[in-house]
Structures are given as structure tokens and as C-alpha cells.
Design a protein around this motif. Structure first.
Motif, PDB file in Angstrom:
ATOM      1  N   ALA B  36      87.683 112.702  39.462  1.00 15.14           N
ATOM      2  CA  ALA B  36      86.964 112.562  40.731  1.00 15.14           C
ATOM      3  C   ALA B  36      87.848 113.061  41.865  1.00 15.14           C
ATOM      4  O   ALA B  36      88.837 112.414  42.211  1.00 15.14           O
ATOM      5  N   TYR B  37      87.518 114.221  42.433  1.00 16.79           N
ATOM      6  CA  TYR B  37      88.284 114.754  43.558  1.00 16.79           C
ATOM      7  C   TYR B  37      87.724 114.184  44.856  1.00 16.79           C
ATOM      8  O   TYR B  37      86.542 114.374  45.155  1.00 16.79           O
ATOM      9  N   PRO B  38      88.569 113.506  45.632  1.00 13.63           N
ATOM     10  CA  PRO B  38      88.082 112.855  46.854  1.00 13.63           C
ATOM     11  C   PRO B  38      87.597 113.869  47.898  1.00 13.63           C
ATOM     12  O   PRO B  38      88.217 114.924  48.084  1.00 13.63           O
ATOM     13  N   VAL B  39      86.506 113.534  48.554  1.00 15.02           N
ATOM     14  CA  VAL B  39      85.974 114.324  49.672  1.00 15.02           C
ATOM     15  C   VAL B  39      85.519 113.328  50.737  1.00 15.02           C
ATOM     16  O   VAL B  39      84.906 112.316  50.401  1.00 15.02           O
ATOM     17  N   HIS B  42      84.778 108.363  51.491  1.00 11.27           N
ATOM     18  CA  HIS B  42      84.444 107.625  50.273  1.00 11.27           C
ATOM     19  C   HIS B  42      83.804 108.508  49.209  1.00 11.27           C
ATOM     20  O   HIS B  42      83.367 108.000  48.176  1.00 11.27           O
ATOM     21  N   GLY B  43      83.685 109.790  49.470  1.00 12.95           N
ATOM     22  CA  GLY B  43      82.958 110.668  48.553  1.00 12.95           C
ATOM     23  C   GLY B  43      83.844 111.299  47.497  1.00 12.95           C
ATOM     24  O   GLY B  43      85.071 111.182  47.540  1.00 12.95           O
ATOM     25  N   PHE B  44      83.225 111.964  46.569  1.00 10.75           N
ATOM     26  CA  PHE B  44      83.974 112.725  45.569  1.00 10.75           C
ATOM     27  C   PHE B  44      83.063 113.750  44.911  1.00 10.75           C
ATOM     28  O   PHE B  44      81.841 113.695  45.043  1.00 10.75           O
ATOM     29  N   VAL B  45      83.671 114.702  44.218  1.00 11.69           N
ATOM     30  CA  VAL B  45      82.964 115.568  43.269  1.00 11.69           C
ATOM     31  C   VAL B  45      83.739 115.503  41.969  1.00 11.69           C
ATOM     32  O   VAL B  45      84.970 115.468  41.976  1.00 11.69           O
ATOM     33  N   VAL B 100      78.384 113.735  42.114  1.00 14.41           N
ATOM     34  CA  VAL B 100      78.791 113.847  43.513  1.00 14.41           C
ATOM     35  C   VAL B 100      78.449 112.552  44.242  1.00 14.41           C
ATOM     36  O   VAL B 100      77.358 112.012  44.086  1.00 14.41           O
ATOM     37  N   LYS B 101      79.381 112.084  45.009  1.00 19.79           N
ATOM     38  CA  LYS B 101      79.119 110.939  45.904  1.00 19.79           C
ATOM     39  C   LYS B 101      79.196 111.471  47.321  1.00 19.79           C
ATOM     40  O   LYS B 101      80.200 112.115  47.693  1.00 19.79           O
ATOM     41  N   GLU B 238      85.824 122.170  48.057  1.00 20.40           N
ATOM     42  CA  GLU B 238      86.382 121.557  46.842  1.00 20.40           C
ATOM     43  C   GLU B 238      85.796 122.241  45.602  1.00 20.40           C
ATOM     44  O   GLU B 238      86.514 122.509  44.625  1.00 20.40           O
ATOM     45  N   LEU B 239      84.515 122.554  45.669  1.00 22.16           N
ATOM     46  CA  LEU B 239      83.874 123.232  44.541  1.00 22.16           C
ATOM     47  C   LEU B 239      84.412 124.644  44.354  1.00 22.16           C
ATOM     48  O   LEU B 239      84.532 125.134  43.233  1.00 22.16           O
TER      49      LEU B 239
END
Lengths: 301, 301, 301, 301
Positions: B36-39, B42-45, B100-101, B238-239
Motif C-alpha cells: 500500500a503506497y501512501p497518498v 489517509h489514502g493509498f494505492v 485504492v483508498k 504514484e501510478l
């Protein structure tokens, strides 16, 4: 479907080189990978790649962090629920990529399923092979006398032989002329993109076709159905066997709710309720047309 | 983006269990799987699965029997050719599935890309977490004074603090009331499908999103562009890093022909031809509107 | 749904200016054009444009040179046949364009139907209005105790009042703060694309939505169903009335074969056959799970 | 393209019956409705219906209550802006429905554009006409010697005559045999769905094709391009004329930004910047491959 030794060697090389991956694998599918399963006289289907399995359907439905599966039986129950209630998006989370060799007139039916990805062998760029579909004698069917869009019994005797001879001769002659037109021996040679127009619709083409499981099942429902034209149905039936090994729970639900099931109209549902209460229902009292009533009777066996 | 210990354990379990497969694997992608890569706050991909690699693009373009690759440099050249001439179907032969979050207002932009598959966490069925996007101070931008659809410099001082306080307080209060409304302690509790309407658009949601490489690159071209809203751009960026590792040749061509390239109008092309011949071209003699001319000037650096 | 006098004047201007056309017109639809039919407390649907009618479905199915209709009764029979046998492409030949005003949480469900065209009001560019959906008291439903994804009876008394008050107060406060943040009086003003994140999901948005008849009917089947969330179902029900006037034969077939009909599984079909032969079938002998059996019993009334 | 008197009468009947509508009409389009414009030797395109006009694009972009247009010049500017910045959804708000008669090998290229609706004349159900595309002598092109996927100069003299004779004879013979096989005189007659496989790819088929303006322009960009195969390009060119009358502002922007424009790579852009500063750039110093450099040189005229 005679693969050339070079083609078979390329396939064998892929089958002989397992790799390590962190991705989900579907054991039932791995055994099919790359193998060319014969269909019709020169066609085949083979799986090039796939994504997901039964658990991946549940994982997406639950938007879960891990593998998304508590137990195989829980997963099967969830999959049946999703299929029964027409949830389509979890099934879209599985994907399959196929290499298919098929006659052009079959390809023209197939391509009507638009929600898929396709790369076809280019007859503008390359030269097509001398391969044509000639029906086996028992599939040389007469025009149906009751259904404009169907076929009846197989032709017999002299008529069958005459038809076979015409198909064979015309195919060979068309290909001879195709070769003659594009030949650059002692002449310029017609552009390939033009010369291909001389080839009949039973010539074989091939393509890579990639589709998600939801759309594949929709394809199979229509094309593995006994109303589908035989020449596309045999491809669909071959695919059914592969899908059954890939995602057994999803395929089981598909068989129960789609292939083996039926859609009742409001009128049909009303008739069944009346019949179960003991009423004798006839076409006249059903509110259905003759065609609908006949189909309804067939449904009830 | 604090994953709970249970979530992290589920991810670790998947990362710790390599399996054997006959499928194509992309070594550069395997290392990213599940992480999970943070974005944002609180998000991630994270990549759940993928299909294909650079060679698979060429394999499909050639409709080949085997791996479809002669050499890496041949493949890269073919991929550049395909990208340059807008061939889209070979790129559709690769597929990626992401978890994705993201904040709801980002999700609403994202979903406008329709050619993809999505399963979103259901707030009809489940209870959302108390997680809201609050911009970092340097991303708390003012309305642009020149572009109705853009943002200017970051707000400063008291104004910034007031905005942050409002966002934080309103988020917390909305969530308090959400919990209060659905609570079944001493009351019936409002239906979740209704209570969710009280939550603001900075609340986080999550989904599984699956897309083919062609459509993903189209998404990245629009959303990794510097005109895109910052909060979706960071996901796209990030993608981009992940795609660069997955299909390095395709990503290289994408950078050259799409991200770093530009589209000239007929007028722009004409101006360049004239300028290269030594003519001095002005907005008046260009045939362009002021807006177009300004963009054209920026293009030429 | 209070339209401003300016908005109403714009609508009236369009309704007052009939034009001459050679295209097919659907008399039942002309009367609906542009009129904003109220839905929920501030929403509406209105038809902006349409293409085709019942005859156009038949014309395409027959690929005919002229209007493609022999007689209205022939057409209705053909349309019933097409619907019964899941022919989708002729229904795709009709198209409708709508202007819809709807709460954001409804919009988020709606947009999951991907095969459509949409232009939404941009809250990056424009300022949203102070309009929020507040449920009428009899639609303030409790969480269902039997179905995680459903609602039960309406809340009563004090609990209902508390919920209403929270929804109203939070909406108004959120909008006050939204205005405060974007205000440029004595401050820079937060970018609109950021400020919108403070607004809850019951704020109204609006969009132009264009879809073909096949996909619209699919939308209606799912969203006018009694399992659909009330707040989207009222939109679907309003659209059903419009479609019934637009393409009466297609809508009649849709009611009979889709809305009023049912899908039986292979197991369900087998049970009915056995029951019609006089056998007493129970859940245990049906092969169905408890959930399936309950749904099957409901189906048989 | 000889329409039968019955077909022409059906078309005339439609053209002779204007109706009143409240919908937007496009005066430039009304004059084209139903008229069959000849393409190739037996083909045609004709407009069956349309939805929207230039103003409708702006109306959707603005999500407006009324006609959505302040003035024609404002609209044209907005449309140019939308086209320049790759906004696609407003263009999707216009729709066109065509009836096209075309050779099967052209239809096979055409159908690769998947985002459209199509109903094709069914050769399972109906009997195809004896109509085949035979190229005019000046379009009987040789295979290109420089481009595997292209054509060179027209064949000359004896070679040309031989090719024409082969195409004509094979077409006629194939059709004779098709008729012979399906004939029910003194025999059962082969099923139509099988007999059609004997017909070559230059036989004409026909379909109804419906597409939105965005996807139509994408089709035209690829198919009206001078790299497209001549036999599909002539259809695209005929459609260009119709679209120019239908939505003149959108078509003007399309010509400037798409058809007449060009896409530069990052490398190409860099070269231009260097050239404008006076640097002499060669293929070696450009970073481009030989193929790219050649295309780049052509671009700069």
C-alpha cells in the motif's frame, strides 16, 4: 488444426518455463495455458493469460485487504448470491486472454460482442494461409423450414456431395487467384489489402481476444445456447470447459442461473401460479401469442 | 494512511506466498504487489493483480504463437511505432487491478473514466471509517484569479488556519452525527444508506479498480498533467511510477509521445513552418485567438 | 424544486418554438420535452432530446430503406419477440437525453451505469446552490434488521425529529462554511475545487445524461425495482412514465418480460416441473439454499 | 448504387413528410436526411436520424436550463476550447444514425470502432444480393514496396485486366454457387447461415450504425486520413461533408485541431525549440529513429 513444428515449439517453450509470482493463480487454469484445443477443421482456442479466480470475485465484492476468502464454501455461497441478484461488477474483476483461430464468418458474429479487446491478424499487412472451413458431412444442414434463422437436418446423398464439392472448389480457386494476384513474379502484384477481398468467408483468420468474466459469461450464454449457429457454438462449448476449470464456483452458478435457468414473463409467471392452484390454462386464457405459448410449453417440459 | 495490524497481516500473508505459474510475469511489477503506497493523508494505492508486460503488447500486435518477442530492442521499437501511430488495441492487452483508498470528491472525478471495472466499498451495507482528507497547509490553495477552474497560491496565516479549523470541525461533527444516527443503542437507528448522506465529500472511500493499459495511460495523461486537480494528480503520479516498472518500454513511449509531447493545430503547424523559414509571426498574423496564442507561446518555451 | 423565473423562462422559450423536421417524432414524447418533473424535495428530471420511436426499433431490426413499419400491430409483435429473445441492438437505436437534478449520493449510484454519456455541473468551476435533500418524515427509514443492505419502517417520534434536525443543521452549517471559505470579501478565498469537499452527500448536483433505450431499460430494471434505494427509485419511476409515452410497445414488452417477469434457476425450473406433476417439493428436496428457497416461494406468490 | 424503385419510393415518402417537433433541429442536416449518397460502385451512406447541433454541445458543457447559447460566436469559441483541451463528453451529446451499404472487408475494419451501435443485415435470415465491389481501374493498386501495410501506384495494362477479370469472375461464380446451394428447387437447400460462407469479402452488406459525435470524429480522424485504406476512406470523406453541415463549429475545430494538426513527441518539440533558436538539427542529434525523423521532416513540410 495442424500447428507447424515451429508453432508447436514456441508453445512448448512457454509451457516449459514456469515462473514464480505473488499473484493469485488458478490451478485448474494453469494446466490449460497455451495449449491449442482444436475446434472445427482448422481452428483452435488457447488461453494466453488470465487474471483472478473464484476468490478474487469475493475479494472485490468485499473490497478486502487480503485474499478476501474465509472459506471455499462461504465464497461459493457469496458467488451464487451475486449471480442470482445480477451483480455484475465482481465478475468483471477476472479477465482472460485467448488466441483463437476461426473462420471469418464466425469472427463476424463473435465481434458483435463489443466489450472486449481484440487484435486480429492483419490481411493488409500479411498473407493469409490456405485454410478454409469445410463443414463435416453431418453438419451440412438444410435450411430450416420452420425457422428462417435456423437449420434443419443434414443434407443427404448427391445434394450434400454437390455442396461440399462447390465449397471446396471455390475455396481453392479463390486462394489460387489470391496468390496469383499478389504474386510479384514477373509482375507488380496487387496490394494485399485489395487481394484479400477475393477470399470467401470460410477462410480462417485468427486473433487475440481479451474479455472479463462477466462479459465472457454473457457471450457463452448466447453462443453456447442450442439456438446459436453450430460453428460458433463449438468454440463456446470449448470455452465452457476451460471456464469450469478456471472458476468452478462461478461457472457452477452460471450453469444453474443462466444456462439451465429460464426467464419467465409476467404472463408466464401468472400462468404458473394459476396452474399450481389447479387451474387448466390454455393458450387462449394465457394471454400469450402462439409463439410465446409454444416456447412456454417447451419450458415446462 | 495507518493500516490496522490485521490489514497489514493480510497483506503480508499475500506477499509471503509466491506461487508457480506459466503466465508471463513482469519482474518490475512483482515487487510492488499488494504494497500500500501512501497518498494524501489517509489514502493509498496498491496493485492487486496484473496481466501482461511489454512483450505481451508485441505478442498481440503480431498475433504470434509464442512469446512474441525477438529481442527487447525490437520490442521497444515496435511499441514506439504503435504509440506514435495511435494503435490502441495492443496496449489493451495488458491489464491492472488496483485497490485504492481515496476521498469521495476524488472518486467522483476518477469514475468519469468509464472504460474500467470498479467495486466500491458499500456505505449502504457497511459503516464508513472516521477518516477525512484535510489538506496539508501548503496545499490549501486560493481560488485562481485567472482561471475559473484552477487554484492559486496557498492561503496564509489566519485565513489558512480558519479554513483548516472549519474543515476539521465539520468533518468530526458530521461523523459524530453519522454515528449518532445509525446507533442502535436505545433507539432503532437510521438506515446506513440514509445516514451516509450527512458525510462530506472529503470522507475516504475505497474501491477495487481494474483497467487496461491503454485506458490507464489515457487516465494518466489527463490526471498526471499539471492542470489536473492536485488531489487526484498525486494518485496518478504514484501510478506512473508503478507503470514505469511494469512496462518500461510502453511507459517510455508514453512519456515521449503523450506526457512530454504536444498537439499542434493546423494553425500552429503553419506558424512553425513560417517561423522556421524566418518569418516573424505574431498573434495577429497567426490566425489564433489570444488564448490559443498564449498556449502556443508556452509550448515553444 | 423551485425553478427560478429565469430558468422557467428559458424552458418556456424552448417549449414555445416548434420547428419543422424530417426526422421521426414520437408524439407521446413531444409533450414531455423540457418540462421539469419534480423528484424528491429539490430534484427533477426533464427530457432535453430524444431519437427514435417504436417504429425505429423495427426499422433497424429489419435494416429497412423506409420507415420500416408495416403496421403498428406487426411492430409490437416484433418488439415483443426481440425483447423475449434478448436482442439488444435494435433497442440501442433509440436514444434519450435528460437533464437531472439529484443529490450527490444518488448521483454516485447512478453513475455506476457506465454505458451512457454525462456532463455534470462542475463544482471546480462554479458555486453549488444551497440545496440539500432532507427526507420526508415517512421516508426516514430505520436500518433493516433482516437485510444489511436495506431499510425497515420509518423512524418515529423523538428519534425521527432528532435525525431530521441533525441533517438540516449540518447541511446548513456546512453550506455556511462553504460560503465563508470561498468568500473573497476581505480575504483571498479558498479554491472552489477544495471548498466543495466540505459539502455533505445530500447536496444537489445536476447533469445532462444521455443513454440508449437498451441501457436505459437495464437501468430501470435495476433502479425501479422495489429493492432499489428509495431515493433513486423515485427518479426511475418518473422515467418509466416518460418511456411508456415515448415507446409504448417497447415499454409494454419491458414490463411483461423484465419488470413483471422473473428468472428461474435450473433448480427452480426443475421444482416447478415436479410441482406441476403433483409432487410436493420442500426446501430440503429442492436443492436450494434457505435464501434461495425463500425467494422462490415469494416468486410463486 | 442502383436503388430499386420501391426503395427510392420509401425514401421519397420519408423526405416528403415533415413533422413538427420541439427538439433542436440542425438546418444543415435536415437537407441530407434519408438521401443515399453513393460511395464506391454499389455502396452508399444516408442519415436516418440525428440528435443535437453545435448549440447542444455548449448547452451540455454549461449544463444549462435553456438552449444554452448566448451567441453563435461565443459557442464557436467554447467549442474550440473544448476540442483543444480534449474535453470529450460535450461532443458525446450529439448523436447520428446512419444506414450504410458497404463491402464486407470494409465492414470488418469499420466494426473495430466498438463504441457505437449496429444492426447488420442478417445473412443467416435473409438472402444477400448479387452485388460485389470491383475496384475502378485507377484504384487497382499495387502492393507498396516501402510500406507493408500500404499500396503503391495503380496496376497497368495486362496485369490490371487480369486482376479485374479474376475478381469479377470469382464474384459471379461464387454467387451462382451460393444461389445454387440455397435453392429449394428439386432439393432441400443448404441453410443460409452456411451458404453465405462461400461469398467473398467484396460482397456488399448493409447496416444501421449509430454513434455519438465524439466517437464519430475519432473514426473520421483515423479513416479519413490519407493512410487509411482507400475503400473505407471514401466513406469517411462522404461523412465529413455531412458532419460539416450538421455541426459546422465542431467540424471546423476538428479540422484545425485534429485533421490538420499534428502530435509532436517530447523529442520533436525539443528539436523545434532548438531549430527556432537557430540550431541545425539532424537525425543524429535529434534522438529520433530514422522512421521518426522522416515523419518529423514531412511534418515540417
Amino acid at each position: 488444426m495442424p500447428l507447424s513444428p515451429e508453432q508447436q515449439a514456441e508453445i512448448d517453450a512457454q509451457r516449459g518455463a514456469p515462473q514464480s509470482t505473488l499473484r493469485t493463480t488458478a490451478p485448474g487454469m494453469e494446466k490449460h495455458l497455451y495449449t491449442a484445443y482444436p475446434v472445427l477443421d482448422h481452428g483452435f482456442v488457447r488461453v494466453i493469460d488470465y487474471m483472478g479466480d473464484d476468490a478474487a470475485i469475493c475479494q472485490a465484492a468485499r473490497v478486502s485487504y487480503g485474499k478476501g476468502t474465509k472459506s471455499v464454501s462461504n465464497d461459493a455461497g457469496l458467488i451464487r448470491y451475486l449471480m442470482r441478484h445480477w451483480h455484475s461488477t465482481p465478475f468483471e474483476m477476472c479477465e482472460i486472454k485467448l488466441h483463437v483461430k476461426l473462420p471469418v464468418f464466425v469472427a463476424r458474429q463473435w465481434i458483435r460482442h463489443r466489450t472486449a479487446n481484440v487484435n486480429e491478424y492483419s490481411a493488409r499487412y500479411s498473407i493469409l494461409d490456405r485454410e478454409f472451413y469445410i463443414p463435416a458431412p453431418d453438419h451440412l444442414a438444410a435450411q430450416s423450414t420452420t425457422n428462417n434463422q435456423g437449420r434443419g437436418e443434414a443434407l443427404q446423398g448427391e445434394e450434400a456431395q454437390r455442396v461440399l464439392r462447390l465449397l471446396q472448389e471455390d475455396s481453392m480457386r479463390a486462394y489460387d487467384h489470391y496468390e496469383e494476384m499478389i504474386s510479384q513474379e514477373g509482375q507488380q502484384g496487387l496490394a494485399r489489402e485489395l487481394a484479400r477481398m477475393n477470399l470467401p468467408a470460410n477462410v480462417y483468420t485468427q486473433w487475440y481476444w481479451k474479455v472479463d468474466l462477466h462479459n465472457l459469461l454473457h457471450f457463452l450464454r448466447l453462443r453456447a445456447d442450442h439456438h446459436a449457429q453450430y460453428e460458433i457454438r463449438v468454440y463456446a462449448e470449448e470455452l465452457c470447459k476451460i471456464v469450469a476449470d478456471w472458476v468452478p464456483a462461478a461457472y457452477g452458478a452460471f450453469e444453474d442461473y443462466r444456462m439451465g435457468g429460464a426467464t419467465l414473463s409476467a404472463k408466464g409467471l401468472d400462468c404458473i401460479r394459476r396452474m399450481l392452484k389447479g387451474e387448466e390454462v390454455t393458450q387462449e386464457t394465457s394471454g400469450m401469442s402462439k409463439g410465446e405459448w409454444r416456447e412456454f410449453q417447451e419450458l415446462l417440459g
